[in-house]
Design a protein around this motif. Structure first.
Motif, PDB file in Angstrom:
ATOM      1  N   VAL A 113      38.070  39.933  42.743  1.00 36.03           N
ATOM      2  CA  VAL A 113      38.236  40.677  41.498  1.00 36.03           C
ATOM      3  C   VAL A 113      36.842  41.028  40.985  1.00 36.03           C
ATOM      4  O   VAL A 113      36.003  40.136  40.808  1.00 36.03           O
ATOM      5  CB  VAL A 113      38.998  39.848  40.443  1.00 36.03           C
ATOM      6  CG1 VAL A 113      39.094  40.609  39.125  1.00 36.03           C
ATOM      7  CG2 VAL A 113      40.384  39.492  40.957  1.00 36.03           C
ATOM      8  N   ARG A 162      41.076  42.074  32.625  1.00 37.23           N
ATOM      9  CA  ARG A 162      42.204  41.140  32.701  1.00 37.23           C
ATOM     10  C   ARG A 162      42.143  40.108  31.571  1.00 37.23           C
ATOM     11  O   ARG A 162      43.174  39.765  30.972  1.00 37.23           O
ATOM     12  CB  ARG A 162      42.205  40.429  34.060  1.00 37.23           C
ATOM     13  CG  ARG A 162      42.474  41.359  35.231  1.00 37.23           C
ATOM     14  CD  ARG A 162      42.538  40.603  36.540  1.00 37.23           C
ATOM     15  NE  ARG A 162      42.649  41.510  37.682  1.00 37.23           N
ATOM     16  CZ  ARG A 162      43.421  41.311  38.740  1.00 37.23           C
ATOM     17  NH1 ARG A 162      44.167  40.218  38.813  1.00 37.23           N
ATOM     18  NH2 ARG A 162      43.453  42.164  39.726  1.00 37.23           N
ATOM     19  N   ASP A 202      36.748  44.396  36.344  1.00 36.73           N
ATOM     20  CA  ASP A 202      38.193  44.157  36.360  1.00 36.73           C
ATOM     21  C   ASP A 202      38.512  42.816  35.724  1.00 36.73           C
ATOM     22  O   ASP A 202      39.490  42.674  34.982  1.00 36.73           O
ATOM     23  CB  ASP A 202      38.699  44.209  37.808  1.00 36.73           C
ATOM     24  CG  ASP A 202      40.216  44.124  37.908  1.00 36.73           C
ATOM     25  OD1 ASP A 202      40.899  44.247  36.871  1.00 36.73           O
ATOM     26  OD2 ASP A 202      40.725  43.932  39.032  1.00 36.73           O
ATOM     27  N   MET A 235      38.447  34.266  40.131  1.00 40.63           N
ATOM     28  CA  MET A 235      38.572  35.706  40.302  1.00 40.63           C
ATOM     29  C   MET A 235      37.569  36.233  41.315  1.00 40.63           C
ATOM     30  O   MET A 235      37.892  37.106  42.131  1.00 40.63           O
ATOM     31  CB  MET A 235      38.427  36.414  38.958  1.00 40.63           C
ATOM     32  CG  MET A 235      39.542  36.098  37.987  1.00 40.63           C
ATOM     33  SD  MET A 235      39.734  37.324  36.689  1.00 40.63           S
ATOM     34  CE  MET A 235      40.726  36.407  35.514  1.00 40.63           C
TER      35      MET A 235
END
Length: 243
Positions: free
Chosen positions: A182, A190, A186, A177
């Motif tokens: 990301v 997720r 976030d 990520m």
């Protein structure tokens, strides 16, 4: 749909293929040094910690003495291997980031969105680990306190196991990520949306850390497996769909 066991199995095979092994050697060496150092430290202090634990048990719980000793051992094992993984992740973060990027290219055919050069990637990877530590340490400290409160400490092994599964998910799934820009906030959202996939993968990685010596060889595979999990479960804009 890809599950945790399949992801780890495929990931481990991937990192030991020709052309990928060069990215595995240094993380394994780091893990070995930390592993030996940590076990030497614990071995020399185990008896004193156990005596302190037993002294804190109130007399009205003496009838549970047969259970308290194994609970202490389980709690200590969870804490030790949890700490082992956090420390090795901090030191080996740049290598794991590079490994995750190479696995993503080879296994998915996609380039990570990351456009940083190698130096900046390495520096940012270490900074990201400190962000993780800022999230992990206060919660670990609270659990550590609970582990020494008479009565509540009976629940400590279960709490540590659940916490370790969540932290291992954060630790390993963050590599792909981070490579795909990301943010940490976030990323956690997720993982929370796909909580079952997150906890099963994190739990499996936690179990791996409990396997002496074999964990040194399997943890790079956990990085690769996290890439596969990212591609299968978290890549979508909201982390709720694949593509």
């Amino acid at each position: 749909m890809l599950d945790a066991v399949t992801a780890l199995s495929r990931g481990t095979r991937c990192v030991y293929q020709p052309g990928m092994r060069r990215y595995v050697f240094l993380p394994i060496l780091v893990n070995l040094i930390v592993y030996v150092s940590m076990f030497s430290f614990v071995f020399t202090r185990f008896e004193g910690w156990l005596n302190n634990w037993m002294d804190m048990v109130p007399t009205w719980l003496d009838w549970l003495s047969w259970l308290i000793w194994p609970l202490f051992v389980i709690s200590l094992l969870v804490v030790v291997f949890f700490t082992f993984t956090v420390v090795t992740s901090l030191i080996a973060a740049p290598f794991y980031g590079f490994l995750a990027a190479k696995v993503e290219i080879q296994a998915t055919g996609r380039e990570p969105l990351d456009d940083r050069n190698l130096t900046k990637t390495a520096i940012d990877a270490i900074g990201r680990e400190f962000v993780k530590l800022a999230y992990i340490l206060p919660r670990a400290a609270a659990l550590f306190v609970i582990s020494w409160i008479p009565g509540l400490n009976l629940f400590a092994p279960l709490l540590w196991a659940l916490f370790s599964a969540w932290i291992m998910a954060i630790t390993y799934l963050d590599y792909p990520m981070d490579n795909n820009k990301v943010t940490f906030a976030d990323m956690r959202q997720r993982l929370a949306r796909r909580w079952w996939q997150s906890l099963t993968y994190g739990g499996l990685v936690t179990l791996i850390t409990w396997i002496p010596l074999a964990n040194l060889l399997l943890l790079p595979g956990a990085v690769a497996g996290a890439v596969l999990m990212w591609d299968a479960h978290y890549r979508g804009p909201t982390g709720t769909n694949l593509k």
